[in-house]
Design a protein around this motif. Structure first.
Motif, PDB file in Angstrom:
ATOM      1  N   ASP A  36       5.880  28.368 -69.695  1.00  0.00           N
ATOM      2  CA  ASP A  36       6.794  27.587 -70.531  1.00  0.00           C
ATOM      3  C   ASP A  36       8.187  28.235 -70.557  1.00  0.00           C
ATOM      4  O   ASP A  36       9.223  27.551 -70.489  1.00  0.00           O
ATOM      5  CB  ASP A  36       6.244  27.482 -71.954  1.00  0.00           C
ATOM      6  CG  ASP A  36       5.091  26.494 -72.048  1.00  0.00           C
ATOM      7  OD1 ASP A  36       4.767  25.872 -71.014  1.00  0.00           O
ATOM      8  OD2 ASP A  36       4.511  26.347 -73.137  1.00  0.00           O
ATOM      9  N   LEU A  37       8.214  29.549 -70.678  1.00  0.00           N
ATOM     10  CA  LEU A  37       9.490  30.281 -70.723  1.00  0.00           C
ATOM     11  C   LEU A  37      10.271  30.084 -69.423  1.00  0.00           C
ATOM     12  O   LEU A  37      11.491  29.862 -69.425  1.00  0.00           O
ATOM     13  CB  LEU A  37       9.226  31.770 -70.977  1.00  0.00           C
ATOM     14  CG  LEU A  37      10.454  32.643 -71.262  1.00  0.00           C
ATOM     15  CD1 LEU A  37      11.123  32.218 -72.562  1.00  0.00           C
ATOM     16  CD2 LEU A  37      10.042  34.112 -71.355  1.00  0.00           C
ATOM     17  N   PHE A  38       9.539  30.140 -68.288  1.00  0.00           N
ATOM     18  CA  PHE A  38      10.193  29.949 -66.992  1.00  0.00           C
ATOM     19  C   PHE A  38      10.739  28.537 -66.868  1.00  0.00           C
ATOM     20  O   PHE A  38      11.864  28.316 -66.397  1.00  0.00           O
ATOM     21  CB  PHE A  38       9.192  30.232 -65.860  1.00  0.00           C
ATOM     22  CG  PHE A  38       9.732  29.885 -64.501  1.00  0.00           C
ATOM     23  CD1 PHE A  38      10.685  30.682 -63.879  1.00  0.00           C
ATOM     24  CD2 PHE A  38       9.298  28.726 -63.842  1.00  0.00           C
ATOM     25  CE1 PHE A  38      11.184  30.349 -62.629  1.00  0.00           C
ATOM     26  CE2 PHE A  38       9.798  28.391 -62.603  1.00  0.00           C
ATOM     27  CZ  PHE A  38      10.745  29.214 -61.986  1.00  0.00           C
ATOM     28  N   LEU A  39       9.947  27.531 -67.287  1.00  0.00           N
ATOM     29  CA  LEU A  39      10.394  26.147 -67.221  1.00  0.00           C
ATOM     30  C   LEU A  39      11.643  25.924 -68.065  1.00  0.00           C
ATOM     31  O   LEU A  39      12.593  25.244 -67.641  1.00  0.00           O
ATOM     32  CB  LEU A  39       9.272  25.216 -67.678  1.00  0.00           C
ATOM     33  CG  LEU A  39       9.622  23.722 -67.763  1.00  0.00           C
ATOM     34  CD1 LEU A  39      10.054  23.191 -66.401  1.00  0.00           C
ATOM     35  CD2 LEU A  39       8.443  22.920 -68.320  1.00  0.00           C
ATOM     36  N   LEU A  40      11.666  26.490 -69.262  1.00  0.00           N
ATOM     37  CA  LEU A  40      12.818  26.323 -70.151  1.00  0.00           C
ATOM     38  C   LEU A  40      14.064  27.001 -69.574  1.00  0.00           C
ATOM     39  O   LEU A  40      15.162  26.446 -69.577  1.00  0.00           O
ATOM     40  CB  LEU A  40      12.492  26.882 -71.541  1.00  0.00           C
ATOM     41  CG  LEU A  40      13.561  26.665 -72.620  1.00  0.00           C
ATOM     42  CD1 LEU A  40      13.899  25.178 -72.765  1.00  0.00           C
ATOM     43  CD2 LEU A  40      13.084  27.219 -73.956  1.00  0.00           C
ATOM     44  N   TYR A  44      18.618  35.219 -76.133  1.00  0.00           N
ATOM     45  CA  TYR A  44      17.239  35.707 -76.364  1.00  0.00           C
ATOM     46  C   TYR A  44      16.563  36.046 -75.030  1.00  0.00           C
ATOM     47  O   TYR A  44      15.919  37.088 -74.880  1.00  0.00           O
ATOM     48  CB  TYR A  44      16.460  34.628 -77.119  1.00  0.00           C
ATOM     49  CG  TYR A  44      14.974  34.899 -77.273  1.00  0.00           C
ATOM     50  CD1 TYR A  44      14.500  35.857 -78.176  1.00  0.00           C
ATOM     51  CD2 TYR A  44      14.046  34.180 -76.523  1.00  0.00           C
ATOM     52  CE1 TYR A  44      13.138  36.091 -78.323  1.00  0.00           C
ATOM     53  CE2 TYR A  44      12.683  34.405 -76.668  1.00  0.00           C
ATOM     54  CZ  TYR A  44      12.238  35.369 -77.574  1.00  0.00           C
ATOM     55  OH  TYR A  44      10.872  35.608 -77.713  1.00  0.00           O
ATOM     56  N   ASN A  45      16.739  35.184 -74.059  1.00  0.00           N
ATOM     57  CA  ASN A  45      16.142  35.406 -72.742  1.00  0.00           C
ATOM     58  C   ASN A  45      16.822  36.567 -72.014  1.00  0.00           C
ATOM     59  O   ASN A  45      16.190  37.311 -71.256  1.00  0.00           O
ATOM     60  CB  ASN A  45      16.252  34.130 -71.909  1.00  0.00           C
ATOM     61  CG  ASN A  45      15.368  34.169 -70.677  1.00  0.00           C
ATOM     62  OD1 ASN A  45      14.168  34.438 -70.772  1.00  0.00           O
ATOM     63  ND2 ASN A  45      15.957  33.918 -69.522  1.00  0.00           N
ATOM     64  N   LYS A  46      18.142  36.728 -72.259  1.00  0.00           N
ATOM     65  CA  LYS A  46      18.899  37.816 -71.637  1.00  0.00           C
ATOM     66  C   LYS A  46      18.329  39.175 -72.039  1.00  0.00           C
ATOM     67  O   LYS A  46      18.270  40.107 -71.218  1.00  0.00           O
ATOM     68  CB  LYS A  46      20.376  37.707 -72.058  1.00  0.00           C
ATOM     69  CG  LYS A  46      21.245  38.877 -71.641  1.00  0.00           C
ATOM     70  CD  LYS A  46      22.658  38.705 -72.212  1.00  0.00           C
ATOM     71  CE  LYS A  46      23.502  39.941 -71.974  1.00  0.00           C
ATOM     72  NZ  LYS A  46      24.854  39.815 -72.566  1.00  0.00           N
TER      73      LYS A  46
END
Length: 551
Positions: A531-535, A490-492
């Protein structure tokens, strides 16, 4: 081994004898008294004494007896005349002439015992003389090797004492020495020239222990012979020789060939020992150069020069991890450690020759360490060309082997061997931890991963990662799901649900359900940038630690 018939008939005991045929260059190896029937009692190159008993009054029976003696390979036949035979018939003399057998007429008064004693003494003396000569040649050949001389000197000694054209090749059939041997025959044997080499069983050279090991080849109506040079049951090379005919080889020639085999085997063992010592010295030197930060002073530069290395050039380091594909059904025979390293070393040197670059190579178990000369900041192009050439050829030679590479940075200057090695090792480790098809990792491209590796060592960071992912990891383990992989995909695709669903082979609603589970388990919002960066950071650090722990 034997004496000439002419020398035999010149003995005093034959003073009153009469030679009935011409003198032929026949060799006498034994003497015996044989009467009819001959059967198999006469052997090749024998001097036969006979009274002609039972044949004296029957010319046909006498002729049959003489034929049997001739067919047995005798060199000479002497009849004692005066009782059973009074005169050897002309047709018997003509028969002996046709077959080039020396025929002698003896007075009845000459005792066979006296003839046997004198001839056997002559044969014995000749045998001792030849044995002494063979021993001198053996010592000369061994001393040739022990005194540091080479295969050319061995072929010279061999030719001088045997008169045989000879050549010596290594186990790859590369000719190392040649003395008067027909080069075109060698090319046909090695497949470098058109022509058919037919292997046949050699005719008898006489009695000698070397005979079973001689291989005969017929090439365009010419004959040549081959002996395999062995040491500790390992093939070291081949000894080629070319007599005019099978009958030309005497006991002395065969014995000289046997001693030459021993000298050649000793030479190759000595050469291999020197080569292995040189290889070990080079390996140890390069391993120390890579592992330790040494000052490149005059002593180190001189030692390198003695080993054939030029350290006053800019090098980059490549570290390769050699992996064997055990799951393949291919059974390539040459994947032992020694053979594998030999082929890798050979292709590295060939690639360096093609690109006209200096190269230094060593091995440490399954690891290959290569220092390649690089004189430009665009070193990555040189490296890719270098590795492309190596891998293209190794794919054909070693189908079960693959190599992952880590590549150091280019330094604007020289003398950075240890630093370059450390960079290449780090690049290899990072590349090994990553998924993907690339088998090359440049240190320049690992800044993010190096940052992550540094962060992963911090205890506080480790605690944050654990707090963030603990429930997510436990959920995956308990439910046998892969929510972490779902997040990575998903992040990719930069939070593009449709593309991520296609990649994961999921329905869009199924993917959205998984994403809600991730948010619920972590307490983070995938729509919030922080939050996205931390995850993402936590997942990367967790995966890095996991892969490192497995290795």
């Amino acid at each position: 081994m034997g004496v000439c018939v002419q020398d035999v008939v010149e003995l005093p005991v034959f003073n009153r004898a009469r030679q009935l045929t011409k003198t032929y260059p026949n060799v006498v190896e034994w003497i015996s008294v044989i009467e009819t029937p001959v059967e198999n009692f006469v052997r090749n190159r024998e001097f036969v004494l006979s009274t002609g008993v039972g044949c004296g009054q029957d010319i046909l029976a006498l002729e049959d007896y003489v034929k049997d003696v001739i067919d047995s390979g005798a060199s000479a036949l002497a009849f004692a005349t005066g009782r059973h035979i009074y005169k050897v018939p002309d047709r018997i003399i003509e028969l002996a002439e046709r077959h080039k057998v020396v025929l002698i007429e003896l007075p009845w008064e000459i005792r066979f015992a006296d003839i046997l004693q004198d001839v056997l003494r002559m044969i014995g003396d000749e045998k001792r003389t030849e044995q002494q000569k063979a021993e001198q040649i053996r010592q000369e050949l061994i001393n040739c090797v022990l005194n540091g001389k080479g295969l050319h000197e061995i072929t010279t000694i061999l030719y001088e004492h045997s008169g045989l054209p000879v050549a010596i090749s290594d186990h790859h059939k590369v000719i190392r020495a040649n003395h008067s041997f027909n080069r075109s025959l060698i090319d046909v044997l090695n497949g470098n020239k058109e022509g058919e080499a037919v292997q046949v069983t050699p005719e008898s050279f006489g009695e000698h222990p070397l005979l079973p090991y001689i291989e005969k080849y017929i090439i365009d109506s010419e004959s040549c012979y081959q002996l395999t040079i062995l040491s500790n049951h390992k093939k070291q090379g081949y000894l080629l020789f070319q007599p005019l005919s099978d009958e030309e080889l005497s006991w002395l020639q065969l014995t000289v060939l046997e001693h030459a085999l021993t000298a050649c085997a000793l030479y190759f063992v000595k050469e291999n020992a020197i080569e292995m010592t040189e290889i070990r010295l080079k390996d140890n030197f390069l391993l120390e150069l890579a592992r330790f930060d040494q000052p490149l002073d005059h002593a180190l530069l001189s030692k390198a020069q003695l080993l054939g290395y030029e350290l006053d050039r800019p090098y980059i380091c490549l570290v390769g991890q050699i992996n064997v594909k055990e799951e393949t059904t291919d059974v390539t025979p040459s994947t032992s450690l020694h053979s594998r390293n030999y082929y890798v070393q050979k292709e590295v040197n060939l690639a360096a020759d093609v690109l006209k670059r200096e190269v230094m190579t060593t091995f440490d178990g399954r690891e290959v360490i290569v220092f390649v000369e690089a004189d430009s900041p665009t070193y990555n192009e040189v490296v890719n060309q270098f590795l492309d050439y190596i891998e293209r050829r190794l794919d054909k030679l070693l189908t079960r082997v693959s190599i992952k590479w880590g590549i150091s940075c280019f330094k604007d200057g020289y003398f950075t061997f240890h630093q370059s090695y450390e960079e290449a090792k780090i690049a290899l480790q990072i590349g090994d931890n990553q998924t993907g098809d690339s088998n090359r990792t440049f240190f320049d491209d690992t800044r993010m991963n190096r940052l992550l590796m540094a962060l992963s060592q911090e205890k506080e960071v480790e605690g944050i990662v654990g707090e963030t992912l603990q429930r997510l990891i436990e959920y995956d383990e308990k439910r046998q799901t892969d929510l972490i992989h779902t997040f990575i995909v998903y992040n990719k695709y930069n939070s593009n649900v449709s593309k991520a669903a296609r990649e994961l082979n999921l329905h869009r609603q199924s993917l959205l359900h998984r994403l809600r589970n991730i948010e619920q388990l972590t307490g983070l919002s995938l729509l919030d940038a922080d939050d996205l960066f931390l995850l993402e950071l936590s997942v990367r650090l967790w995966m890095l630690k996991k892969s490192t722990a497995v290795k």
